[in-house]
Design an enzyme around this catalytic site. Structure first.
Site, PDB file in Angstrom:
ATOM      1  N   GLU A  12     -10.796  -4.489   1.674  1.00 49.30           N
ATOM      2  CA  GLU A  12     -10.712  -5.171   0.673  1.00 49.30           C
ATOM      3  C   GLU A  12     -11.951  -5.777   0.026  1.00 49.30           C
ATOM      4  O   GLU A  12     -11.949  -5.757  -1.341  1.00 49.30           O
ATOM      5  CB  GLU A  12      -9.943  -6.616   1.054  1.00 49.30           C
ATOM      6  CG  GLU A  12      -9.770  -7.678   0.047  1.00 49.30           C
ATOM      7  CD  GLU A  12      -8.790  -7.331  -1.045  1.00 49.30           C
ATOM      8  OE1 GLU A  12      -8.269  -6.096  -1.306  1.00 49.30           O
ATOM      9  OE2 GLU A  12      -8.735  -8.019  -2.067  1.00 49.30           O
ATOM     10  N   HIS A  28     -19.181  10.145  12.376  1.00 46.75           N
ATOM     11  CA  HIS A  28     -18.657  11.195  12.189  1.00 46.75           C
ATOM     12  C   HIS A  28     -18.703  11.875  10.794  1.00 46.75           C
ATOM     13  O   HIS A  28     -18.006  12.784  10.195  1.00 46.75           O
ATOM     14  CB  HIS A  28     -16.933  11.246  12.740  1.00 46.75           C
ATOM     15  CG  HIS A  28     -16.795  10.917  13.939  1.00 46.75           C
ATOM     16  ND1 HIS A  28     -16.471  11.616  14.913  1.00 46.75           N
ATOM     17  CD2 HIS A  28     -16.337   9.682  14.515  1.00 46.75           C
ATOM     18  CE1 HIS A  28     -16.439  11.169  16.129  1.00 46.75           C
ATOM     19  NE2 HIS A  28     -16.207   9.711  15.718  1.00 46.75           N
ATOM     20  N   GLU A  47     -14.592  -2.764  -7.801  1.00 45.46           N
ATOM     21  CA  GLU A  47     -13.720  -3.051  -8.967  1.00 45.46           C
ATOM     22  C   GLU A  47     -14.616  -3.687 -10.073  1.00 45.46           C
ATOM     23  O   GLU A  47     -14.268  -3.650 -11.133  1.00 45.46           O
ATOM     24  CB  GLU A  47     -12.592  -3.867  -8.444  1.00 45.46           C
ATOM     25  CG  GLU A  47     -11.596  -4.446  -9.202  1.00 45.46           C
ATOM     26  CD  GLU A  47     -10.320  -5.022  -8.615  1.00 45.46           C
ATOM     27  OE1 GLU A  47     -10.574  -5.534  -7.620  1.00 45.46           O
ATOM     28  OE2 GLU A  47      -9.378  -5.256  -9.030  1.00 45.46           O
ATOM     29  N   ARG A  80      -2.021  -6.951 -19.454  1.00 46.70           N
ATOM     30  CA  ARG A  80      -1.387  -5.741 -19.291  1.00 46.70           C
ATOM     31  C   ARG A  80      -2.228  -4.775 -19.931  1.00 46.70           C
ATOM     32  O   ARG A  80      -1.805  -3.452 -20.262  1.00 46.70           O
ATOM     33  CB  ARG A  80      -0.244  -5.904 -20.264  1.00 46.70           C
ATOM     34  CG  ARG A  80       0.687  -7.072 -19.652  1.00 46.70           C
ATOM     35  CD  ARG A  80       1.945  -7.189 -20.643  1.00 46.70           C
ATOM     36  NE  ARG A  80       3.117  -6.162 -20.403  1.00 46.70           N
ATOM     37  CZ  ARG A  80       3.890  -6.025 -19.478  1.00 46.70           C
ATOM     38  NH1 ARG A  80       3.895  -7.069 -18.625  1.00 46.70           N
ATOM     39  NH2 ARG A  80       4.585  -5.084 -19.245  1.00 46.70           N
ATOM     40  N   LYS A 127     -12.904  -5.160  -3.793  1.00 50.68           N
ATOM     41  CA  LYS A 127     -13.283  -6.046  -4.494  1.00 50.68           C
ATOM     42  C   LYS A 127     -14.904  -5.646  -5.407  1.00 50.68           C
ATOM     43  O   LYS A 127     -14.942  -5.751  -6.477  1.00 50.68           O
ATOM     44  CB  LYS A 127     -13.668  -7.523  -3.984  1.00 50.68           C
ATOM     45  CG  LYS A 127     -12.998  -8.560  -4.613  1.00 50.68           C
ATOM     46  CD  LYS A 127     -11.673  -8.953  -4.501  1.00 50.68           C
ATOM     47  CE  LYS A 127     -10.589  -7.777  -4.961  1.00 50.68           C
ATOM     48  NZ  LYS A 127      -9.310  -8.330  -4.831  1.00 50.68           N
ATOM     49  N   LYS A 168      -4.465  -5.646 -15.090  1.00 45.89           N
ATOM     50  CA  LYS A 168      -3.823  -6.503 -13.957  1.00 45.89           C
ATOM     51  C   LYS A 168      -2.667  -6.146 -13.363  1.00 45.89           C
ATOM     52  O   LYS A 168      -2.427  -6.059 -12.206  1.00 45.89           O
ATOM     53  CB  LYS A 168      -3.590  -7.975 -14.648  1.00 45.89           C
ATOM     54  CG  LYS A 168      -3.211  -8.800 -13.592  1.00 45.89           C
ATOM     55  CD  LYS A 168      -4.260  -9.148 -12.585  1.00 45.89           C
ATOM     56  CE  LYS A 168      -3.726 -10.158 -11.373  1.00 45.89           C
ATOM     57  NZ  LYS A 168      -4.731 -10.335 -10.478  1.00 45.89           N
ATOM     58  N   TRP A 224      -3.355  -0.602 -23.013  1.00 43.37           N
ATOM     59  CA  TRP A 224      -4.160   0.077 -22.157  1.00 43.37           C
ATOM     60  C   TRP A 224      -3.629   1.657 -22.280  1.00 43.37           C
ATOM     61  O   TRP A 224      -2.358   1.989 -22.066  1.00 43.37           O
ATOM     62  CB  TRP A 224      -3.432  -0.252 -20.571  1.00 43.37           C
ATOM     63  CG  TRP A 224      -4.419   0.501 -19.653  1.00 43.37           C
ATOM     64  CD1 TRP A 224      -5.406  -0.292 -19.216  1.00 43.37           C
ATOM     65  CD2 TRP A 224      -4.101   1.332 -18.567  1.00 43.37           C
ATOM     66  NE1 TRP A 224      -6.155   0.417 -17.995  1.00 43.37           N
ATOM     67  CE2 TRP A 224      -5.430   1.283 -17.782  1.00 43.37           C
ATOM     68  CE3 TRP A 224      -3.262   2.419 -18.640  1.00 43.37           C
ATOM     69  CZ2 TRP A 224      -5.473   2.540 -16.989  1.00 43.37           C
ATOM     70  CZ3 TRP A 224      -3.227   3.203 -18.026  1.00 43.37           C
ATOM     71  CH2 TRP A 224      -4.329   3.221 -16.871  1.00 43.37           C
ATOM     72  N   CYS A 267       1.252  -1.930 -21.732  1.00 40.54           N
ATOM     73  CA  CYS A 267       0.843  -2.606 -22.762  1.00 40.54           C
ATOM     74  C   CYS A 267       1.640  -3.930 -22.960  1.00 40.54           C
ATOM     75  O   CYS A 267       2.313  -4.609 -22.134  1.00 40.54           O
ATOM     76  CB  CYS A 267       1.216  -1.832 -24.146  1.00 40.54           C
ATOM     77  SG  CYS A 267       0.479  -0.252 -24.222  1.00 40.54           S
ATOM     78  N   ASN A 299       5.608  -0.821 -25.902  1.00 37.53           N
ATOM     79  CA  ASN A 299       5.371  -0.781 -24.404  1.00 37.53           C
ATOM     80  C   ASN A 299       6.138   0.107 -23.797  1.00 37.53           C
ATOM     81  O   ASN A 299       7.439  -0.041 -23.732  1.00 37.53           O
ATOM     82  CB  ASN A 299       5.406  -2.325 -23.745  1.00 37.53           C
ATOM     83  CG  ASN A 299       5.029  -2.303 -22.194  1.00 37.53           C
ATOM     84  OD1 ASN A 299       4.118  -1.430 -21.674  1.00 37.53           O
ATOM     85  ND2 ASN A 299       5.814  -2.919 -21.600  1.00 37.53           N
ATOM     86  N   GLY A 300       5.538   1.258 -23.152  1.00 32.09           N
ATOM     87  CA  GLY A 300       6.244   2.091 -22.393  1.00 32.09           C
ATOM     88  C   GLY A 300       5.947   3.395 -22.681  1.00 32.09           C
ATOM     89  O   GLY A 300       4.643   3.871 -23.065  1.00 32.09           O
TER      90      GLY A 300
HETATM   91  C1  AGP Z   1      -7.090  -5.924  -6.648  1.00 32.97           C
HETATM   92  O1  AGP Z   1      -8.082  -6.605  -7.070  1.00 32.97           O
HETATM   93  C2  AGP Z   1      -6.426  -4.938  -7.844  1.00 32.97           C
HETATM   94  N1  AGP Z   1      -6.725  -5.286  -8.853  1.00 32.97           N
HETATM   95  C3  AGP Z   1      -5.298  -4.110  -7.302  1.00 32.97           C
HETATM   96  O2  AGP Z   1      -5.791  -3.406  -6.297  1.00 32.97           O
HETATM   97  C4  AGP Z   1      -4.135  -4.700  -6.958  1.00 32.97           C
HETATM   98  O3  AGP Z   1      -4.000  -5.564  -5.930  1.00 32.97           O
HETATM   99  C5  AGP Z   1      -2.844  -3.461  -7.138  1.00 32.97           C
HETATM  100  O4  AGP Z   1      -2.729  -2.877  -8.240  1.00 32.97           O
HETATM  101  C6  AGP Z   1      -1.593  -4.190  -6.810  1.00 32.97           C
HETATM  102  O5  AGP Z   1      -0.937  -4.918  -7.743  1.00 32.97           O
HETATM  103  P1  AGP Z   1       0.133  -5.927  -7.214  1.00 32.97           P
HETATM  104  O6  AGP Z   1      -0.177  -6.692  -6.216  1.00 32.97           O
HETATM  105  O7  AGP Z   1       0.244  -6.501  -8.711  1.00 32.97           O
HETATM  106  O8  AGP Z   1       1.289  -4.956  -6.857  1.00 32.97           O
END
Ligand code: AGP
Length: 631
Positions: free
Chosen positions: A504, A527, A511, A49, A508, A626, A96, A24, A122-123
Site C-alpha cells: 500500500e 532472489h 501514484e 470520474r 501510494k 478516482k 477520461w 466520464c 458516459n460509457g
Molecule cells: C488507491 O489509492 C487507488 N486510487 C486505487 O488503487 C483504488 O484503491 C482502486 O482503484 C480500487 O477502487 P475502489 O476501492 O473504488 O474499488
C-alpha cells in the site's frame, strides 16, 4: 468445486457488462436562470470520474453553442469566462479518454451533422465501427475519433420530429453501456437522457431539473430523485420530468430516497483533499466501527446470512478487489485466518474474473470497493453470485452498483473521498475487516466471548491511536520526504501483514509522486531485487510482525550493507532498532491484529509530502481517475 457455469454466465451477460466502459461524468440542467455556474460546479465534482478534457453545450436564443477544453474543468472555466453566457438549458461532460486521445476534437459534447443534436456520453459503444459501416452514410465526415459521435448521427438519421422515438430507435442498435444527455435544436427548453449499464439520475432541485452521473454533482437541495437504467429514456424541463421505456412508451417511475449527502466537497482549509482525508481517518474509523459494534458485540446491520452457514457450511473465504482495496484484503487474510480458522485467498479482480475460480455455495466471497463502481470487482461479484457463493461487500458509496447488487453489505463510513489516492476509505475498510473477522470468528465458534471483548475494547481505542500517530509522525514524515524526493526509485519491504502495508505504501508513493516505488516480501529481496540496491537507495521497511522481527531485521542489515538508506516504520521498541544511519518512525502499540491501521499512516504522509516537494498534482495525479469503471 470448480464453477462450471462460468462460460454460460458470461454468455448471459449483456455485452456492456463484459466490455469496457468510458469513465466520464455527465451533467445537464434545465432551470429558470443561467445554468452555466451549476454545470461547472457539477463538473468539478464529477472530476473524480476523469479529467482529460471537458465541455458544455447550451441553448442561447434557441441556438445551441458549445465550448470545450483539453485538461481539467479549470481550463473550461477559463474559456467560458471569456464570454457572457446566459443559458437556461445546458449539458456538460468531463472525460477520461478511452476512444481517441484527449484532444479538443474528442472532447464532448459531440454533435450530429446538421447540428440538430448535441450529446454527452458516459460509457462505450462497442459496435461503433459496425454502425459507421452499415447504418451511416459512407461519406459522412466525422469530427472526432470517438465512439460517441456515431450516436449523434444515428439520432439525426432516425429523427422525424420526435426525439424520444429517435432515441429509442438509435439505442436499439447500440451494443455497449451508456448514459447519454442530449439537447435537440427543435426543443430548446428540454434535455433528454437515456441509460443502460452506466449510471444516470434525474434530480429535481429547488430551482429546476437535472440529469447527472452522480447526484453528488448537484449543487442544490435534492427534492426528488430517480434512476434511469436498462435503456430507459428521460425528458426534463425546468418544471417536470417524464420517463419512457426503451421503446419510447411513457412509464411512471418510483421516486428514490433523496436524502442529501452532507459530505463536504470543500478542502476546509487544507492544502489538498488528500491531506484533509488523511486527517479524517480517526473519524472514519470510529464511525465505521460504531456502525458495526453495539452492546459489546459485532453487529452487521446489512448482513443477513444464516448462522448455519458460518457454523456448518463455510469452508473457504475469498477476498476480491483492486488496488488499495486489494491491499486491505492482503492484511485481512491473516486476521481472518487467525480469528476464524477458515482458509482465505485474496484475489486481484481483473485476474480473478478470467481465472478458474474455485467458488461454490460453501464459499464466502468478500468484495471490497470504496467507489462501489470498479468494473472488475463488479464483474467478479456477479460471477461469484452465479456460482452460488455467499456474498458480503465492503463498500463506501451507498447506492453504488456493488452495494446494490450485493446481498449483504458492510458500509464503511469514510464519507466522500475526493483525492484519487485513497487514505480514509482504506482505513475504514481495515476497520470493517476487523469487525467482520471477529463476527465470523464468533459465529464459527472459534472465538470466545472473552476474546471478542478484548478485541472490541482495543478497537474502541484505535481512532484515538490513529489521531496520536498522525500527530507524532508528521514531522518525521516531512523530513524523510526530503530525503527521498530526489530519488527515481524507492523500495518497500515487509513480511506477512507488514508486506501488505508495504504494498500500500509503494502504491501510494508511485501514484502521487510518480517515483518508481516497488514493494517486496522481505525474504524475496535476495532472489533478485537486491541487485538494484546502490549507495543511498531509499528502502522503507515495515516492521510490526514481532514473530518474524529478527528475520526482517536481517533483511534490513543485508540491504544496509549494500548501501541502502533504510527507514523502519514500526511499533516495536525503538532501542532494538536504532543503528548507524537508520531512521526509525514509531507508531503506538496495539493488538497485533490491528497494528497495520497505524503502520500505514506514516507511509501515507511520506507519500503526500514527497509529492508536494516534487510539485505533483496530488489530488488528481496524471492518467488516473478516482472511479475505475473500465475493465
Ligand atoms: C488507491 O489509492 C487507488 N486510487 C486505487 O488503487 C483504488 O484503491 C482502486 O482503484 C480500487 O477502487 P475502489 O476501492 O473504488 O474499488
Amino acid at each position: 468445486m470448480f464453477c462450471i457455469n462460468k462460460r454460460k454466465f458470461f454468455k448471459l451477460l449483456p455485452k456492456s457488462e463484459k466490455g469496457m466502459e468510458e469513465m466520464c461524468g455527465i451533467i445537464g440542467k434545465v432551470g429558470e436562470e443561467n445554468v452555466i455556474p451549476q454545470l461547472i460546479n457539477g463538473l468539478k465534482k464529477l472530476e473524480y470520474r476523469g479529467y482529460d478534457s471537458a465541455g458544455v453545450a447550451f441553448v442561447e436564443d434557441d441556438i445551441i453553442n458549445r465550448v470545450r477544453a483539453v485538461g481539467k474543468i479549470s481550463e473550461l472555466k477559463k474559456k467560458l469566462s471569456q464570454e457572457v453566457i446566459e443559458s437556461r438549458v445546458g449539458i456538460g461532460h468531463t472525460r477520461w479518454a478511452t476512444h481517441g486521445s484527449p484532444t479538443e476534437e474528442n472532447a464532448h459534447p459531440h454533435r450530429s451533422k446538421n447540428g440538430m443534436f448535441y450529446i454527452v456520453h458516459n460509457g462505450i459503444i462497442e459496435n461503433s465501427e459496425e454502425i459507421k459501416k452499415n447504418l451511416l452514410p459512407y461519406n459522412l465526415d466525422f469530427e472526432s475519433g470517438t465512439d460517441t459521435e456515431v450516436f449523434a448521427h444515428l439520432l439525426e438519421k432516425y429523427y422525424d420530429g420526435e426525439p424520444v422515438s429517435a432515441i429509442a430507435k438509435a439505442q436499439a442498435v447500440l451494443k455497449g453501456s451508456y448514459a447519454f444527455g442530449l439537447i435537440c435544436k427543435d426543443y430548446p427548453d428540454v434535455i433528454f437522457g437515456a441509460a443502460s449499464g452506466s449510471p444516470l439520475v434525474v434530480v429535481k432541485g429547488e430551482n429546476g431539473f437535472y440529469i447527472a452521473s452522480d447526484s453528488g454533482a448537484i449543487d442544490e437541495k435534492t427534492v426528488e430523485k430517480y434512476s434511469v437504467s436498462c435503456g430507459e429514456i428521460c425528458k426534463i424541463t425546468s418544471s417536470a420530468a417524464e420517463f419512457f421505456d426503451p421503446s419510447g412508451k411513457a412509464i411512471k417511475k418510483q421516486r428514490e430516497d433523496s436524502q442529501n449527502s452532507e459530505d463536504s466537497f470543500e478542502k476546509e482549509g487544507y492544502a489538498h483533499f488528500m491531506l484533509k482525508e488523511i486527517s479524517e481517518q480517526p473519524r472514519a474509523v470510529k464511525d465505521t466501527l460504531d456502525s458495526l459494534i453495539s452492546l459489546g458485540g459485532v453487529w452487521l446491520p446489512h448482513v443477513n446470512i444464516d448462522e448455519d452457514f458460518f457454523s456448518e457450511i463455510l469452508e473457504k473465504i475469498v477476498i476480491v478487489a483492486c488496488g488499495s482495496a486489494y491491499h486491505t484484503g492482503l492484511v485481512a487474510k491473516h486476521i481472518i485466518e487467525k480469528l476464524t480458522g477458515v482458509p482465505c485467498a485474496v484475489e486481484i479482480a481483473s485476474e480473478f474474473r478470467y481465472s478458474h475460480p474455485f467458488i461454490d455455495e460453501k464459499t464466502l466471497a468478500i468484495f471490497v470497493s470504496q467507489s462501489g463502481e470498479t468494473a472488475d470487482t463488479l464483474a467478479c461479484l456477479r460471477l461469484a453470485k452465479h456460482c452460488g457463493a455467499q456474498i458480503i461487500s465492503i463498500v463506501n458509496v451507498r447506492g453504488s452498483a456493488i452495494a446494490k447488487e450485493s446481498d449483504n453489505v458492510i458500509f464503511t463510513k469514510a464519507g466522500r473521498e475526493i483525492a484519487v489516492a485513497t487514505t480514509k476509505a482504506y482505513s475504514a475498510q481495515l476497520a470493517a475487516f476487523y469487525a467482520l473477522s471477529i463476527f465470523i470468528g464468533r459465529e464459527k465458534g472459534k472465538l470466545s466471548e472473552e476474546q471478542e471483548e478484548k478485541y472490541i475494547e482495543e478497537l474502541s481505542l484505535l481512532p484515538q491511536k490513529i489521531k496520536e500517530t498522525l500527530e507524532t509522525v508528521n514531522e518525521n514524515a516531512k523530513k524523510f520526504a526530503q530525503k527521498i524526493c530526489k530519488w527515481d526509485k524507492v523500495f518497500f519491504m515487509g513480511r506477512l501483514t507488514d508486506y501488505a502495508t508495504a504494498c500500500e505504501g509503494s502504491l501510494k508513493l508511485k501514484e502521487i509522486s510518480y517515483i518508481n516505488a516497488q514493494s517486496y516480501a522481505s525474504g524475496e529481496l535476495k532472489h533478485g531485487t537486491i541487485s538494484l540496491v546502490e549507495e543511498g537507495t531509499p528502502m522503507i521497511a515495515v516492521l510490526g510482525e514481532s514473530k518474524i522481527f529478527s528475520k526482517t531485521l536481517s533483511n534490513i542489515c543485508e540491504v544496509e550493507s549494500r548501501g541502502a538508506q533504510v527507514i523502519v516504520i514500526t511499533d516495536i521498541a525503538k532501542e532494538n532498532l536504532l543503528s548507524g544511519n537508520r531512521t526509525v518512525i514509531s507508531v503506538p502499540d496495539t493488538l497485533s491484529e490491528f497494528r497495520q491501521s497505524l503502520l500505514v499512516l506514516p507511509l501515507q504522509l511520506i507519500s503526500y509530502y514527497t509529492a508536494l516537494l516534487r510539485g505533483c498534482d496530488i489530488d488528481q495525479p496524471k492518467n488516473l481517475a478516482k472511479s475505475v469503471t473500465v475493465e
